[in-house]
Design a protein around this motif. Sequence first.
Motif, PDB file in Angstrom:
ATOM      1  N   ILE A  86       0.978  -1.378  -0.048  1.00  0.00           N
ATOM      2  CA  ILE A  86      -0.014   0.259   0.292  1.00  0.00           C
ATOM      3  C   ILE A  86       0.837   0.719   0.014  1.00  0.00           C
ATOM      4  O   ILE A  86       0.751   2.095  -0.840  1.00  0.00           O
ATOM      5  CB  ILE A  86      -1.226  -0.094   1.559  1.00  0.00           C
ATOM      6  CG1 ILE A  86      -1.778  -1.166   1.067  1.00  0.00           C
ATOM      7  CG2 ILE A  86      -1.628   1.278   1.156  1.00  0.00           C
ATOM      8  CD1 ILE A  86      -2.673  -1.101   2.336  1.00  0.00           C
ATOM      9  N   ALA A  87       1.971   0.992   1.054  1.00  0.00           N
ATOM     10  CA  ALA A  87       2.871   2.471   0.950  1.00  0.00           C
ATOM     11  C   ALA A  87       3.263   1.898  -0.161  1.00  0.00           C
ATOM     12  O   ALA A  87       3.561   4.261  -0.981  1.00  0.00           O
ATOM     13  CB  ALA A  87       3.619   1.701   2.050  1.00  0.00           C
ATOM     14  N   GLU A  88       3.704   1.793  -0.661  1.00  0.00           N
ATOM     15  CA  GLU A  88       4.323   1.655  -2.702  1.00  0.00           C
ATOM     16  C   GLU A  88       3.596   3.015  -3.189  1.00  0.00           C
ATOM     17  O   GLU A  88       4.213   3.135  -4.258  1.00  0.00           O
ATOM     18  CB  GLU A  88       5.053   0.726  -3.070  1.00  0.00           C
ATOM     19  CG  GLU A  88       6.313   0.655  -2.333  1.00  0.00           C
ATOM     20  CD  GLU A  88       6.695  -0.853  -2.796  1.00  0.00           C
ATOM     21  OE1 GLU A  88       6.351  -1.510  -3.811  1.00  0.00           O
ATOM     22  OE2 GLU A  88       7.445  -1.470  -1.690  1.00  0.00           O
ATOM     23  N   TRP A  93       1.890   7.920  -6.243  1.00  0.00           N
ATOM     24  CA  TRP A  93       0.697   8.080  -6.722  1.00  0.00           C
ATOM     25  C   TRP A  93       1.418   9.965  -6.144  1.00  0.00           C
ATOM     26  O   TRP A  93       0.973  10.958  -6.726  1.00  0.00           O
ATOM     27  CB  TRP A  93      -0.486   8.162  -5.768  1.00  0.00           C
ATOM     28  CG  TRP A  93      -1.545   9.110  -5.812  1.00  0.00           C
ATOM     29  CD1 TRP A  93      -2.879   9.329  -6.903  1.00  0.00           C
ATOM     30  CD2 TRP A  93      -2.667  10.439  -5.210  1.00  0.00           C
ATOM     31  NE1 TRP A  93      -3.244  10.436  -7.672  1.00  0.00           N
ATOM     32  CE2 TRP A  93      -3.079  10.686  -6.353  1.00  0.00           C
ATOM     33  CE3 TRP A  93      -1.918  11.249  -4.037  1.00  0.00           C
ATOM     34  CZ2 TRP A  93      -3.713  12.003  -5.625  1.00  0.00           C
ATOM     35  CZ3 TRP A  93      -1.959  11.990  -3.862  1.00  0.00           C
ATOM     36  CH2 TRP A  93      -3.217  12.572  -4.203  1.00  0.00           C
ATOM     37  N   GLU A  94       1.669  10.080  -4.438  1.00  0.00           N
ATOM     38  CA  GLU A  94       2.564  11.184  -4.643  1.00  0.00           C
ATOM     39  C   GLU A  94       3.297  11.810  -5.142  1.00  0.00           C
ATOM     40  O   GLU A  94       3.329  13.372  -5.750  1.00  0.00           O
ATOM     41  CB  GLU A  94       2.920  11.432  -2.708  1.00  0.00           C
ATOM     42  CG  GLU A  94       1.809  11.042  -2.155  1.00  0.00           C
ATOM     43  CD  GLU A  94       2.062  11.040  -0.012  1.00  0.00           C
ATOM     44  OE1 GLU A  94       3.100  10.705  -0.534  1.00  0.00           O
ATOM     45  OE2 GLU A  94       1.404  10.759   0.596  1.00  0.00           O
ATOM     46  N   ARG A  95       4.388  10.843  -6.174  1.00  0.00           N
ATOM     47  CA  ARG A  95       5.757  11.232  -6.395  1.00  0.00           C
ATOM     48  C   ARG A  95       4.843  11.661  -8.169  1.00  0.00           C
ATOM     49  O   ARG A  95       5.093  13.199  -8.754  1.00  0.00           O
ATOM     50  CB  ARG A  95       6.187   9.913  -6.615  1.00  0.00           C
ATOM     51  CG  ARG A  95       7.760  10.302  -6.514  1.00  0.00           C
ATOM     52  CD  ARG A  95       8.335   9.048  -6.821  1.00  0.00           C
ATOM     53  NE  ARG A  95       7.862   8.178  -7.356  1.00  0.00           N
ATOM     54  CZ  ARG A  95       7.579   6.730  -7.085  1.00  0.00           C
ATOM     55  NH1 ARG A  95       8.192   6.894  -5.168  1.00  0.00           N
ATOM     56  NH2 ARG A  95       8.125   6.257  -6.874  1.00  0.00           N
ATOM     57  N   LEU A 100       3.460  16.770 -11.142  1.00  0.00           N
ATOM     58  CA  LEU A 100       2.163  17.585 -11.691  1.00  0.00           C
ATOM     59  C   LEU A 100       2.701  19.257 -11.228  1.00  0.00           C
ATOM     60  O   LEU A 100       2.516  20.116 -12.115  1.00  0.00           O
ATOM     61  CB  LEU A 100       1.184  17.233 -11.362  1.00  0.00           C
ATOM     62  CG  LEU A 100      -0.011  17.764 -12.379  1.00  0.00           C
ATOM     63  CD1 LEU A 100      -0.083  17.763 -13.166  1.00  0.00           C
ATOM     64  CD2 LEU A 100      -1.629  17.232 -12.077  1.00  0.00           C
ATOM     65  N   GLY A 101       3.246  19.290 -10.047  1.00  0.00           N
ATOM     66  CA  GLY A 101       3.299  20.355  -9.654  1.00  0.00           C
ATOM     67  C   GLY A 101       4.586  21.137  -9.796  1.00  0.00           C
ATOM     68  O   GLY A 101       4.135  22.456 -10.175  1.00  0.00           O
ATOM     69  N   GLN A 102       5.279  20.541 -10.151  1.00  0.00           N
ATOM     70  CA  GLN A 102       6.265  21.010 -10.650  1.00  0.00           C
ATOM     71  C   GLN A 102       6.438  21.660 -11.811  1.00  0.00           C
ATOM     72  O   GLN A 102       6.599  22.690 -12.897  1.00  0.00           O
ATOM     73  CB  GLN A 102       7.779  20.034 -10.467  1.00  0.00           C
ATOM     74  CG  GLN A 102       8.699  19.929  -9.126  1.00  0.00           C
ATOM     75  CD  GLN A 102       9.594  19.149  -9.452  1.00  0.00           C
ATOM     76  OE1 GLN A 102       9.718  18.686 -10.173  1.00  0.00           O
ATOM     77  NE2 GLN A 102      10.162  18.403  -7.908  1.00  0.00           N
ATOM     78  N   PHE A 103       5.819  20.639 -12.798  1.00  0.00           N
ATOM     79  CA  PHE A 103       4.894  21.069 -14.032  1.00  0.00           C
ATOM     80  C   PHE A 103       4.557  22.480 -14.287  1.00  0.00           C
ATOM     81  O   PHE A 103       4.751  23.388 -14.340  1.00  0.00           O
ATOM     82  CB  PHE A 103       4.584  19.992 -15.190  1.00  0.00           C
ATOM     83  CG  PHE A 103       3.469  20.185 -15.799  1.00  0.00           C
ATOM     84  CD1 PHE A 103       4.952  20.438 -17.017  1.00  0.00           C
ATOM     85  CD2 PHE A 103       2.788  20.692 -16.528  1.00  0.00           C
ATOM     86  CE1 PHE A 103       4.355  19.961 -18.550  1.00  0.00           C
ATOM     87  CE2 PHE A 103       2.055  20.739 -17.916  1.00  0.00           C
ATOM     88  CZ  PHE A 103       3.173  21.177 -18.639  1.00  0.00           C
TER      89      PHE A 103
END
Lengths: 117, 117
Positions: A86-88, A93-95, A100-103
């Motif tokens: 689950i953590a992976e 998803w967070e990566r 997306l944020g950086q873009f």
Amino acid sequence: MLQHSPPLDLMFQALADPARRAMVERLCRGPASVSELAKPHSMSLSAVVQHLQVLQASGLVRSQKAGRVRTCRIEPKALRTAEQWIAERRTSWERRLDRLGQFLAAHQDEPDHGSKS
Amino acid sequence: MLQHSPPLDLMFQALADPARRAMVERLCRGPASVSELAKPHSMSLSAVVQHLQVLQASGLVRSQKAGRVRTCRIEPKALRTAEQWIAERRTSWERRLDRLGQFLAAHQDEPDHGSKS
DNA sequence: CGAATGCTGAAGCATTCACTTAAGTATCAT
DNA sequence: ATGATACTTAAGTGAATGCTTCAGCATTCG
């Protein structure tokens, strides 16, 4: 069908039942006999044993018999395997969100990049 | 029977199927339409939709329809809920081990303990 | 318009699940 | 040895699961 991970199937399946989760919770507080595990549940001993078989098949619980008493304990390694799967996914998803944020940040001040004209 | 947590039941149940886990993995890389999700699987579209219904009922996946396309995305909050349940049991177990270790250390110099030679 | 696309819904079917009861085996106490 | 305890095993049942197929219904395209 892309890949198979039988243990993961069995682990999540095992955790999907509230009675089995209750048994896992109990075993996290220390080893217990079958009838001890059965006590809080309003089902037959047979049913409890069957739940325990599911838990053992999943690798979440291990047990050994001494005399006429079978003592069960949890296998924290298995618990960690499920947790990690689950953590992976979650961090994957967070990566993605980060990228997306950086873009979006990088293109904030260049609204149009002569893509077609 | 001591307590009820329907969402956890449904979440672990949802994750117990390899096809559904594959869909979760796919959605962790970004949103997708139903037919996009169906592509890697050798089953009918109907079957995929049924898997998606399970995933949505569990809260792991959310979807919305635009025109004739339904777009699905994961709900990381739900993923975290499942992760936390496992993490809590595991740490509960580790705390117990700690206490046990402390106890053993404190009584190390006490009478006959029947340890191996 | 009509056809292709993308999904939706219902029915059916084989398998698995979560129990049950009943009968058995091994161990421990008296 | 007798009986109680602690499981164990087998068989059966109703409900849920994981598919299938087929038919329908909007939406988009030519």
